[in-house]
Design an enzyme around this catalytic site. Structure first.
Site, mmCIF file in Angstrom:
data_model
loop_
_atom_site.group_PDB
_atom_site.id
_atom_site.type_symbol
_atom_site.label_atom_id
_atom_site.label_comp_id
_atom_site.label_asym_id
_atom_site.label_seq_id
_atom_site.Cartn_x
_atom_site.Cartn_y
_atom_site.Cartn_z
ATOM 1 N N HIS A 185 -0.250 -0.110 -10.327
ATOM 2 C CA HIS A 185 -0.959 -1.080 -9.466
ATOM 3 C C HIS A 185 -1.321 -2.355 -10.252
ATOM 4 O O HIS A 185 -2.485 -2.755 -10.316
ATOM 5 C CB HIS A 185 -2.226 -0.427 -8.877
ATOM 6 C CG HIS A 185 -2.686 -1.074 -7.600
ATOM 7 N ND1 HIS A 185 -2.994 -0.380 -6.466
ATOM 8 C CD2 HIS A 185 -2.907 -2.364 -7.286
ATOM 9 C CE1 HIS A 185 -3.382 -1.206 -5.511
ATOM 10 N NE2 HIS A 185 -3.331 -2.426 -5.986
ATOM 11 N N ARG A 220 0.853 -1.186 0.000
ATOM 12 C CA ARG A 220 0.000 0.000 0.000
ATOM 13 C C ARG A 220 0.889 1.237 0.000
ATOM 14 O O ARG A 220 1.882 1.300 0.748
ATOM 15 C CB ARG A 220 -0.875 0.025 1.264
ATOM 16 C CG ARG A 220 -2.097 -0.856 1.168
ATOM 17 C CD ARG A 220 -3.107 -0.283 0.175
ATOM 18 N NE ARG A 220 -4.324 -1.041 0.072
ATOM 19 C CZ ARG A 220 -4.614 -1.927 -0.885
ATOM 20 N NH1 ARG A 220 -3.735 -2.210 -1.821
ATOM 21 N NH2 ARG A 220 -5.787 -2.530 -0.924
HETATM 22 C C1 OXD Z 1 -5.762 -4.412 -3.694
HETATM 23 C C2 OXD Z 1 -5.191 -5.394 -4.629
HETATM 24 O O1 OXD Z 1 -6.438 -4.773 -2.742
HETATM 25 O O2 OXD Z 1 -4.450 -4.988 -5.548
HETATM 26 O O3 OXD Z 1 -5.511 -3.231 -3.927
HETATM 27 O O4 OXD Z 1 -5.445 -6.584 -4.473
#
Ligand code: OXD
Length: 309
Positions: A272, A224
């Site tokens: 991401h 995160r």
């Molecule tokens: C999240 C993932 O929860 O990428 O952000 O799994």
């Protein structure tokens, strides 16, 4: 059983995969407003990053199944009933994490960005590439990194870890804990952060932690963004406190165009993508948990609210 399904782009795909399964009535939602409107009728919610406040009127929920690894957004939502069990998909991502981190480690060691630039310029310039053999990989967060530890070990890296409590972990030569953080950080060539966002981890990695690391070390964050103090990171990278960073997660996503991280030559930004949630895998997990719930068995990936993950 009425299942509210929400994903900002993939609700239709999830709906097709769930059709005809276990006699479910699907309540498909594409927008925040649809989630809020349909939540009161739902017995179960199956969703990705549920918009804050959207489950405020959900009163019949047996559980919420998240399509991602992190439950931080939902747990931080004061309108969400704290008695409703929440399950996340944290068990699904180990192989993805291993592939992503290995790709990034090799990109750094071989300087693959330089190779691409050279070819684009039709420019032949052999240089000495690095190796992973003998390098030390530090894993902060040992829940989803076992495949990575095995793969890195097979390539000759020494893998060490850090977590809250002491103990042995397969594939990890040494597990540091508690106040041993400086000792853990000081021996690393690469630090991989695979931590959930909790009250304890928020802002946990900043200038003090970077200053324990070697100036040649790299940070790789796949957990995160808000675990790292981003301004400290920018300062540390500019001042050579650490050598570089590979970042898949950020305090704010999408990473704002004005962020200096986009243009720093010792930073790799990825959007991401380290560990994607594939609809088929998520549906398998969800149906398994639905069956468990109906049979009164514990859910897989059940989030511990006290710990926050
Ligand atoms: C999240 C993932 O929860 O990428 O952000 O799994």
């Amino acid at each position: 059983m009425r299942v509210l399904v929400y994903h900002p782009h993939l609700t239709a795909e999830y709906e097709v995969l769930l059709r005809g399964q276990l006699d479910l009535t699907i309540l498909p939602c594409l927008t925040e407003d649809e989630v809020a409107a349909r939540a009161p009728a739902a017995d179960v919610v199956f969703g990705w990053r549920l918009p804050p406040g959207s489950l405020a009127a959900a009163r019949r929920l047996r559980f919420v199944q998240l399509m991602g690894a992190g439950a931080d957004d939902l747990l931080a939502d004061p309108t969400f009933d704290p008695r409703v069990p929440v399950a996340c998909a944290r068990g699904s991502f180990g192989p993805w994490i291993a592939e992503y981190v290995l790709a990034m480690l090799l990109m750094v060691e071989k300087d693959i960005r330089r190779l691409v630039r050279q070819q684009e310029a039709s420019y032949w310039d052999p240089y000495r590439v690095g190796t992973l053999r003998g390098k030390v990989l530090g894993l902060a967060g040992l829940g989803s990194t076992r495949d990575l530890a095995r793969a890195a070990g097979a390539l000759g890296m020494t893998v060490v870890g850090y977590r809250r409590t002491a103990g042995r972990v397969e594939g990890v030569r040494q597990v540091w804990c508690g106040s041993q953080l400086p000792a853990f950080l000081s021996g690393l060539d690469y630090l991989v952060l695979a931590l959930p966002l909790t009250l304890q981890t928020q802002g946990r990695v900043g200038m003090t932690e970077f200053s324990y690391m070697k100036p040649s070390a790299w940070l790789i964050n796949i957990g995160r963004g808000r675990v790292v103090r981003e301004q400290d990171l920018v300062k540390a990278l500019r001042a050579g406190v650490i050598r570089g960073a590979v970042l898949d997660v950020f305090a704010e996503e999408p990473l704002p165009p004005e962020s200096p991280l986009w243009t720093m030559d010792n930073v790799v930004v990825t959007p991401h993508v380290a560990a994607p949630s594939l609809p088929q895998e998520m549906v398998r997990l969800f149906l398994g948990n639905l069956r468990r719930q109906l049979a009164g068995q514990p859910l897989e990936g059940l989030v511990d609210r006290e710990r926050g993950y």
